[in-house]
Scaffold this active site. Structure first.
Site, PDB file in Angstrom:
ATOM      1  N   HIS A 309       0.810  -1.180  -0.073  1.00 35.78           N
ATOM      2  CA  HIS A 309       0.038   0.067  -0.216  1.00 35.78           C
ATOM      3  C   HIS A 309       0.928   1.297  -0.020  1.00 35.78           C
ATOM      4  CE1 HIS A 309      -3.117   2.810   1.312  1.00 35.78           C
ATOM      5  NE2 HIS A 309      -3.978   1.948   0.808  1.00 35.78           N
ATOM      6  N   ASP A 367      -8.226  -5.393  -0.020  1.00 33.64           N
ATOM      7  CA  ASP A 367      -8.484  -5.821  -1.247  1.00 33.64           C
ATOM      8  C   ASP A 367      -8.072  -7.443  -1.391  1.00 33.64           C
ATOM      9  OD1 ASP A 367      -9.656  -3.714  -2.448  1.00 33.64           O
ATOM     10  OD2 ASP A 367      -7.690  -2.916  -2.833  1.00 33.64           O
TER      11      ASP A 367
HETATM   12  N1  CMC Z   1       3.963  -7.546  -4.846  1.00 32.67           N
HETATM   13  C1  CMC Z   1       5.261  -7.615  -5.061  1.00 32.67           C
HETATM   14  N2  CMC Z   1       6.210  -6.715  -5.030  1.00 32.67           N
HETATM   15  C2  CMC Z   1       5.605  -5.461  -4.500  1.00 32.67           C
HETATM   16  C3  CMC Z   1       4.201  -5.423  -4.404  1.00 32.67           C
HETATM   17  C4  CMC Z   1       3.522  -6.109  -4.577  1.00 32.67           C
HETATM   18  N3  CMC Z   1       2.168  -6.175  -4.490  1.00 32.67           N
HETATM   19  N4  CMC Z   1       3.912  -4.196  -3.926  1.00 32.67           N
HETATM   20  C5  CMC Z   1       5.240  -3.243  -4.026  1.00 32.67           C
HETATM   21  N5  CMC Z   1       6.057  -4.332  -4.266  1.00 32.67           N
HETATM   22  C6  CMC Z   1       7.740  -3.963  -4.327  1.00 32.67           C
HETATM   23  C7  CMC Z   1       8.320  -3.263  -5.441  1.00 32.67           C
HETATM   24  O1  CMC Z   1       8.587  -4.078  -6.457  1.00 32.67           O
HETATM   25  C8  CMC Z   1       9.424  -2.465  -5.018  1.00 32.67           C
HETATM   26  O2  CMC Z   1      10.262  -3.316  -4.771  1.00 32.67           O
HETATM   27  P1  CMC Z   1      11.813  -2.852  -5.057  1.00 32.67           P
HETATM   28  O3  CMC Z   1      12.253  -2.137  -4.033  1.00 32.67           O
HETATM   29  O4  CMC Z   1      12.571  -4.128  -5.128  1.00 32.67           O
HETATM   30  O5  CMC Z   1      11.834  -2.260  -6.448  1.00 32.67           O
HETATM   31  C9  CMC Z   1       8.875  -2.206  -3.381  1.00 32.67           C
HETATM   32  O6  CMC Z   1       8.007  -3.340  -2.870  1.00 32.67           O
HETATM   33  C10 CMC Z   1       8.098  -0.947  -3.174  1.00 32.67           C
HETATM   34  O7  CMC Z   1       7.046  -0.746  -4.331  1.00 32.67           O
HETATM   35  P2  CMC Z   1       6.440   0.575  -4.874  1.00 32.67           P
HETATM   36  O8  CMC Z   1       5.869   0.241  -6.183  1.00 32.67           O
HETATM   37  O9  CMC Z   1       7.416   1.784  -4.590  1.00 32.67           O
HETATM   38  O10 CMC Z   1       5.276   0.810  -3.656  1.00 32.67           O
HETATM   39  P3  CMC Z   1       4.409   1.836  -3.740  1.00 32.67           P
HETATM   40  O11 CMC Z   1       4.011   2.296  -2.471  1.00 32.67           O
HETATM   41  O12 CMC Z   1       4.461   2.910  -4.757  1.00 32.67           O
HETATM   42  O13 CMC Z   1       3.079   0.954  -4.235  1.00 32.67           O
HETATM   43  C11 CMC Z   1       1.000  -0.212  -4.411  1.00 32.67           C
HETATM   44  C12 CMC Z   1       1.733   0.809  -3.753  1.00 32.67           C
HETATM   45  C13 CMC Z   1      -0.397  -0.373  -3.787  1.00 32.67           C
HETATM   46  C14 CMC Z   1       0.722   0.304  -5.751  1.00 32.67           C
HETATM   47  C15 CMC Z   1       1.602  -1.524  -4.619  1.00 32.67           C
HETATM   48  O14 CMC Z   1       2.094  -1.920  -3.327  1.00 32.67           O
HETATM   49  C16 CMC Z   1       1.010  -2.430  -5.581  1.00 32.67           C
HETATM   50  O15 CMC Z   1       0.864  -2.548  -6.622  1.00 32.67           O
HETATM   51  N6  CMC Z   1       0.185  -3.448  -4.980  1.00 32.67           N
HETATM   52  C17 CMC Z   1      -0.764  -4.368  -5.581  1.00 32.67           C
HETATM   53  C18 CMC Z   1      -1.982  -3.634  -6.201  1.00 32.67           C
HETATM   54  C19 CMC Z   1      -3.016  -3.359  -4.942  1.00 32.67           C
HETATM   55  O16 CMC Z   1      -3.261  -4.512  -4.002  1.00 32.67           O
HETATM   56  N7  CMC Z   1      -3.462  -2.273  -4.604  1.00 32.67           N
HETATM   57  C20 CMC Z   1      -4.414  -2.134  -3.630  1.00 32.67           C
HETATM   58  C21 CMC Z   1      -4.022  -0.816  -2.967  1.00 32.67           C
HETATM   59  S1  CMC Z   1      -5.278  -0.663  -1.581  1.00 32.67           S
HETATM   60  C22 CMC Z   1      -6.554   0.088  -2.103  1.00 32.67           C
HETATM   61  C23 CMC Z   1      -6.815   1.252  -1.604  1.00 32.67           C
HETATM   62  O17 CMC Z   1      -6.672   1.769  -0.486  1.00 32.67           O
HETATM   63  O18 CMC Z   1      -7.602   2.215  -2.422  1.00 32.67           O
END
Ligand code: CMC
Length: 441
Positions: A309, A367
């Site tokens: 998240h 989710d």
């Molecule tokens: N699975 C695998 N790796 C992940 C995931 C995941 N779900 N989320 C983040 N990472 C890794 C990412 O690859 C990165 O690794 P590295 O440092 O090696 O490059 C690290 O964790 C940081 O990731 P980020 O993309 O910078 O994190 P973020 O805070 O920008 O992303 C997110 C947040 C929600 C977009 C992401 O965690 C994600 O895509 N999750 C899956 C989709 C999901 O479940 N979304 C629902 C969010 S809750 C809904 C709401 O509240 O509205």
């Protein structure tokens, strides 16, 4: 809203030979903020923050999140206590008015919502203009925006009474409109609201009743629906809420602003993640396939949907309640041994103990379990985001109302760093030699 931010010192920013004093403010809880409002006027420089990851766009007194600790408070009350002991209508009152209602206030509020559950008969015509296979979110955007044309008596946003009636209308009518969008998509007649039923039970009946037979609402399903609505009611300044505030900052009417919020929520990075999580669990299919899938995630072949998240770097407090609700629903529909739920539980266990996820602070979000639950309750995946929009309407309208009464509110107008062409002279058509248009412009 009465502004409550307090001065908490000053920071100094030095750029070249010049030094600028930036006031620091503190809120009730959470990090302090740096006030950069005068920076452009003083330094001729903007700040750069795409995605607003370090920018507080407003002062708010509605919802507080501490992502590191996994805390979510509405008006100070923890979400788990609310989900356990309160109900969605009471939460709507709390979000809108700032305090929990007395018994009398609650009864009056509930009855006011009940008096507005029906939609104008002309509104049904809007549905019939959509193709049967239209995505229900497309219908929601159009029909909620169309409400602006029906309620001329609640469009003066400077009148508190008109703002209140618009809020009540939205909370009361959104389940009716969501259920109509569903019924339209499956070719069944619309079912009118029944005001003797509670909010969530009434919604389930409008979705699943048919004129040919009686529909008795299962109390376990009604309670689960109510919890799901509560868990999605507000989440401070997320993308759709910020969209509602930005649209509202120009003085646009509340129905149009909520339609803008619905449009933003529709995107897969926001409202669509539970559908993606459910698809992922189905694709994994069995507990035996988890190790291979987890390896694929670690080698960045896939993302573990329903994990991670932007704000929570700890267990999403909503996910705990959602997991419990998921078990209750699956036991009730007789799929307590559901294969997909088993995959979800095992996958969660594996991920929570794997250094890849632990080091990156990746925990289950709401989710992860909501898709399985909604499917077991009988909703098709296209309806998942609609249910989210229904629940979030109260958060959007509470935030919109707060913004409208905030003395420090201004029209939203972010700036940019421009990297396009500098000024150049127009070339007439006959003198242009090569086409160099950007393909993605
Ligand atoms: N699975 C695998 N790796 C992940 C995931 C995941 N779900 N989320 C983040 N990472 C890794 C990412 O690859 C990165 O690794 P590295 O440092 O090696 O490059 C690290 O964790 C940081 O990731 P980020 O993309 O910078 O994190 P973020 O805070 O920008 O992303 C997110 C947040 C929600 C977009 C992401 O965690 C994600 O895509 N999750 C899956 C989709 C999901 O479940 N979304 C629902 C969010 S809750 C809904 C709401 O509240 O509205």
């Amino acid at each position: 809203m009465e502004n409550k931010i307090q001065a908490n010192g000053e920071a100094k920013l030095t750029i070249g030979d010049a030094t600028y004093d930036l006031p620091i403010y503190k809120g009730e809880i959470g990090p302090d903020v740096l006030d950069i409002r005068k920076l452009y006027a003083q330094s001729d420089m903007f700040t750069f923050d795409p995605g607003f990851t370090s920018t507080a766009s407003c002062e708010s007194q509605i919802t507080y999140i501490d992502g590191d600790k996994g805390v979510l408070l509405h008006r100070g009350y923890p979400i788990d206590q609310l989900a356990e002991e309160s109900n969605f209508v009471e939460l709507c009152y709390l979000l809108l008015k700032g305090e929990l209602p007395t018994a009398g206030e609650y009864a009056e509020f509930k009855s006011r919502i009940n008096q507005h559950t029906m939609v104008h008969d002309q509104l049904s015509n809007f549905f019939r203009g959509f193709r049967r296979d239209a995505h229900p979110m497309a219908i929601m955007v159009g029909v909620v925006g169309a409400l602006s044309a029906f309620y001329h008596d609640s469009l003066d946003i400077n009148d508190p009474k008109q703002r209140e009636i618009a809020s009540i209308r939205l909370i009361a009518k959104i389940p009716t409109i969501a259920a109509m969008a569903y019924k339209y998509s499956i070719g069944q007649p619309f079912v009118s609201p029944r005001n003797d039923l509670d909010y969530s039970a009434n919604f389930l009946r409008m979705c699943f009743a048919v004129p040919a037979e009686d529909y008795v609402v299962n109390p376990v399903m009604a309670r689960a629906m109510d919890r799901i609505f509560m868990l999605h009611a507000d989440h401070e300044q997320n993308a759709s809420t910020s969209t509602v505030r930005l649209a509202g900052s120009s003085g646009a009417n509340p129905f149009a602003c909520i339609a803008a919020g619905i449009a933003c929520l529709w995107g897969p990075a926001h409202g669509g993640a539970n559908e993606a999580a459910l698809n992922m669990l189905n694709e994994i299919g069995s507990v035996d396939n988890i190790p291979e899938f987890v390896e694929g995630v670690k080698s960045k072949k896939y993302r573990l949907m329903g994990f991670g998240h932007r704000v929570y770097k700890n267990y999403d407090p909503r996910a705990k309640v959602m997991q419990k609700t998921c078990h209750e629903v699956l036991n009730e529909v007789g799929s307590g041994e559901d294969k997909i739920l088993q995959v979800a539980m095992e996958l969660e266990k594996v991920a929570l103990n794997d250094p890849y996820f632990v080091e990156r602070k990746l925990y289950p979000n709401i989710d992860f379990y909501s898709g399985i639950t909604l499917k077991a309750m009988g909703f098709p995946t296209e309806m998942f985001t609609v249910l989210f929009a229904l629940a979030r309407t109260v958060g959007w309208i509470a935030q919109w109302d707060e913004m409208t009464t905030d003395p420090s509110q201004k029209i939203g107008r972010p700036r940019q760093i421009y990297t396009g062409h500098g000024q150049r002279d127009y070339v007439s058509l006959s003198e242009r030699k090569t086409g160099k248009a950007l393909t993605n412009a």
